[in-house]
Design an enzyme around this catalytic site. Structure first.
Site, short mmCIF file in Angstrom:
data_model
loop_
_atom_site.label_atom_id
_atom_site.label_comp_id
_atom_site.label_asym_id
_atom_site.label_seq_id
_atom_site.Cartn_x
_atom_site.Cartn_y
_atom_site.Cartn_z
N ASP A 75 23.09 17.37 36.13
CA ASP A 75 23.55 18.02 34.91
C ASP A 75 23.34 19.52 35.07
O ASP A 75 22.54 19.96 35.90
CB ASP A 75 22.74 17.45 33.74
CG ASP A 75 22.99 18.19 32.45
OD1 ASP A 75 24.17 18.45 32.13
OD2 ASP A 75 22.00 18.50 31.75
N ARG A 76 24.05 20.32 34.29
CA ARG A 76 23.86 21.77 34.41
C ARG A 76 23.01 22.35 33.27
O ARG A 76 21.86 22.71 33.48
CB ARG A 76 25.24 22.48 34.44
CG ARG A 76 25.13 23.92 34.94
CD ARG A 76 26.42 24.71 34.74
NE ARG A 76 26.57 25.11 33.33
CZ ARG A 76 27.62 25.79 32.86
NH1 ARG A 76 28.63 26.11 33.67
NH2 ARG A 76 27.66 26.14 31.60
N ASP A 77 23.56 22.42 32.06
CA ASP A 77 22.86 23.10 30.96
C ASP A 77 21.60 22.33 30.55
O ASP A 77 21.64 21.12 30.31
CB ASP A 77 23.78 23.24 29.75
CG ASP A 77 25.04 24.03 30.08
OD1 ASP A 77 24.95 25.00 30.86
OD2 ASP A 77 26.11 23.68 29.56
N ASP A 107 19.59 26.47 28.07
CA ASP A 107 20.60 26.50 27.01
C ASP A 107 20.63 27.90 26.40
O ASP A 107 19.69 28.68 26.53
CB ASP A 107 20.25 25.47 25.93
CG ASP A 107 20.34 24.05 26.45
OD1 ASP A 107 21.37 23.70 27.05
OD2 ASP A 107 19.37 23.30 26.26
N ASN A 111 29.53 18.47 31.21
CA ASN A 111 30.50 18.51 30.10
C ASN A 111 30.59 19.94 29.60
O ASN A 111 29.56 20.53 29.23
CB ASN A 111 30.04 17.63 28.93
CG ASN A 111 30.05 16.15 29.25
OD1 ASN A 111 30.61 15.73 30.26
ND2 ASN A 111 29.45 15.36 28.38
MG LIG Z 1 22.13 19.15 29.73
#
Ligand SMILES: [Mg+2]
Ligand SMILES: [Zn+2]
Length: 196
Positions: free
Chosen positions: A13-15, A21, A64
């Protein structure tokens, strides 16, 4: 591993996993960064990614990013944030096998970006596609993310799962049952690579 056998990978996952965030001043909510300058890596991410690479595990980014679909930014903004990620990681030696972004959202205001898609986590579409494309063994692979949807995605694809603590994930975390929980990225990598 026998010659020609499928290899394991790490899906990321990225964020909230690789980068922090971003606090949207308009909404007061923690969201995806929409400007390159707002993308800040979380602690230990560079060393952790290099350690995974060093262990022979290809890295696949799965994220996403529905802000364009929601009318909150342009596709160019999203591309610029991605370019910033690569600009921070590339010179350190980090290479992604593939970066997969879902730009859809069920409630999109942009035509062509709404409805159900196979690639928005928790749907496992990107993991299945990468496994096919690069001969990856999903059962030996890992999914690392901060939200429950990341864990659900990994489970649906048949990977092992690690949920990274992120106090900014709020109600998006806490209901999943990952194989492992980690306080930070380094700890997640230690679970995969073992020991110190
Ligand atoms: Mg995330
Ligand atoms: Zn999608």
């Amino acid at each position: 591993m026998t010659p020609g056998a499928a290899r394991a990978a790490v899906f990321l996952d990225r964020d909230g996993c690789l980068n922090e965030d971003w606090l949207n001043p308009a909404t007061g909510a923690w969201e995806s960064p929409l400007s390159p300058g707002d993308l800040i890596l979380r602690p230990g991410v560079v060393d952790g990614l290099l350690r995974l690479q060093g262990a022979g595990l290809p890295l696949v980014l799965v994220s996403n990013q529905p802000s364009f679909a929601k009318g909150k930014c342009s596709l160019a903004d999203l591309a610029a944030v991605h370019a910033r990620l690569l600009a921070l990681l590339g010179p350190e030696g980090v290479r992604f096998l593939e970066c997969c972004y879902c730009h859809h959202h069920p409630d999109a205001v942009m035509p062509g970006y709404g409805g159900a898609c196979p690639c928005r986590k928790p749907a496992p579409g990107f993991l299945l596609r990468s496994a096919e494309r690069y001969a990856l063994a999903l059962a030996g692979s890992w999914m690392i993310g901060d939200r429950d949807t990341d864990i659900a995605c990994g489970k649906r694809a048949g990977t092992r799962t690690i949920q990274i603590a992120n106090p900014r994930a709020g109600h998006q975390a806490g209901q999943a049952t990952p194989d492992h929980r980690a306080p930070d990225f380094a700890a997640a990598v230690a679970i995969i690579c073992g020991g110190v």
